[in-house]
Design an enzyme around this catalytic site. Structure first.
Site, PDB file in Angstrom:
ATOM      1  CG  ASP A 123      -1.649  -0.892   1.325  1.00 24.60           C
ATOM      2  OD1 ASP A 123      -2.009  -1.767   0.249  1.00 24.60           O
ATOM      3  OD2 ASP A 123      -2.273  -2.257   2.804  1.00 24.60           O
ATOM      4  CG  ASP A 141      -6.794  -1.537  -1.623  1.00 24.76           C
ATOM      5  OD1 ASP A 141      -7.278  -2.368  -1.622  1.00 24.76           O
ATOM      6  OD2 ASP A 141      -5.931  -0.869  -0.677  1.00 24.76           O
TER       7      ASP A 141
END
Lengths: 167, 105
Positions: A123, A141
């Site tokens: 991430d 995401d």
């Protein structure tokens, strides 16, 4: 005729899934290359947006981030099953929901690839305001969240129309 | 409809991989507390078949090693005796020198 329509629909789904998957992959490869060359990634882009690399071994919102491989493997198997369910729902949908499921599937496959290849998901997008940081996320995401939000709205809208038709 | 929306929320949790920055940088606290658990070892014991072990048969080797040890000890003693004699002689000459100087004064 129906078969041709179905194959056309599947082709469009495939394009959407490929677009989401490869956009996610390119962004992750770029960030990981930066991390390899400089050791770590911590790039402040604007006053509210940073690129910072963190690894997630759990699921959404940092849940189930355990060290044990058993839990990790169970979650991965669950994600694979959920992906298969999404494929089924995508292929059986005849309206906009099919496209939304394909967007979700593209993002989900991007994260699943990282789970299998790196044993964790990178991430790197960090939004912050007044020193308050939102969850760090990635491009996959974004696709998953947008797809699910739109699905919820469509579900609410279609149900309202169904209720009005029933009246 | 509620079931579908619940399923979509479940998808949001299970498919997303976002996490908080603090957890990502510091590492979330694990439930596993065994990392500081020290494994206790049993005290040393004589093995159960210790007396069944064969004894060394070749006594010549032991004799040779004992004689070598004795020779080495003798050698060390002789060297230390010589050293003492040398230091004693040096000490005496120094004393005599100092006494002579004192007497002269």
């Amino acid at each position: 005729m129906l078969k041709k329509q179905f194959s056309k629909k599947v082709f469009i789904y495939f394009l959407i899934i490929s677009f989401a998957f490869f956009l996610d992959r390119i962004s992750k490869i770029y960030i990981l290359n930066l991390a390899e060359s400089s050791g770590a990634v911590n790039i402040p882009l604007t006053s509210f947006l940073n690129f910072i690399l963190v690894w997630n071994t759990g699921i959404g919102f940092g849940l189930f981030s355990f060290d044990g491989s058993t839990m990790y493997n169970l979650i991965t198997i669950l994600i694979v099953i959920v992906n298969l369910i999404i494929v089924y729902l995508m292929l059986t949908s005849n309206d906009i929901r099919g496209y939304l499921f394909s967007i979700i599937l593209g993002g989900s496959l991007g994260n699943l690839f990282d789970r299998l290849y790196y044993s964790a998901v990178p991430d790197f997008i960090d939004f912050n305001y007044n020193n308050y940081h939102w969850f760090v996320f990635n491009v996959a995401d974004i696709f998953i969240s947008v797809g699910i939000m739109c699905l919820i709205f469509v579900e609410l809208f279609f149900n309202k129309s169904n209720i009005s038709n029933e009246k | 409809m509620k079931n579908k929306i619940a399923f979509f929320v479940f998808l949001l949790f299970i498919l997303n991989s976002c996490q908080s920055l603090k957890d990502g940088l510091t590492g979330k606290k694990r439930d596993n507390s065994d990392e500081f658990l020290v494994e206790k070892k049993n005290p040393l014991e004589i093995p159960p078949d210790f007396e069944e072990l064969p004894e060394p048969k070749n006594k010549e080797i032991e004799d040779i090693s004992e004689s070598i040890d004795e020779n080495v000890e003798e050698l060390i003693d002789s060297i230390s005796d010589k050293g003492n004699e040398i230091t004693k002689s040096n000490d005496s000459s120094a004393e005599e020198f100092v006494l002579e100087q004192l007497n002269q004064n």
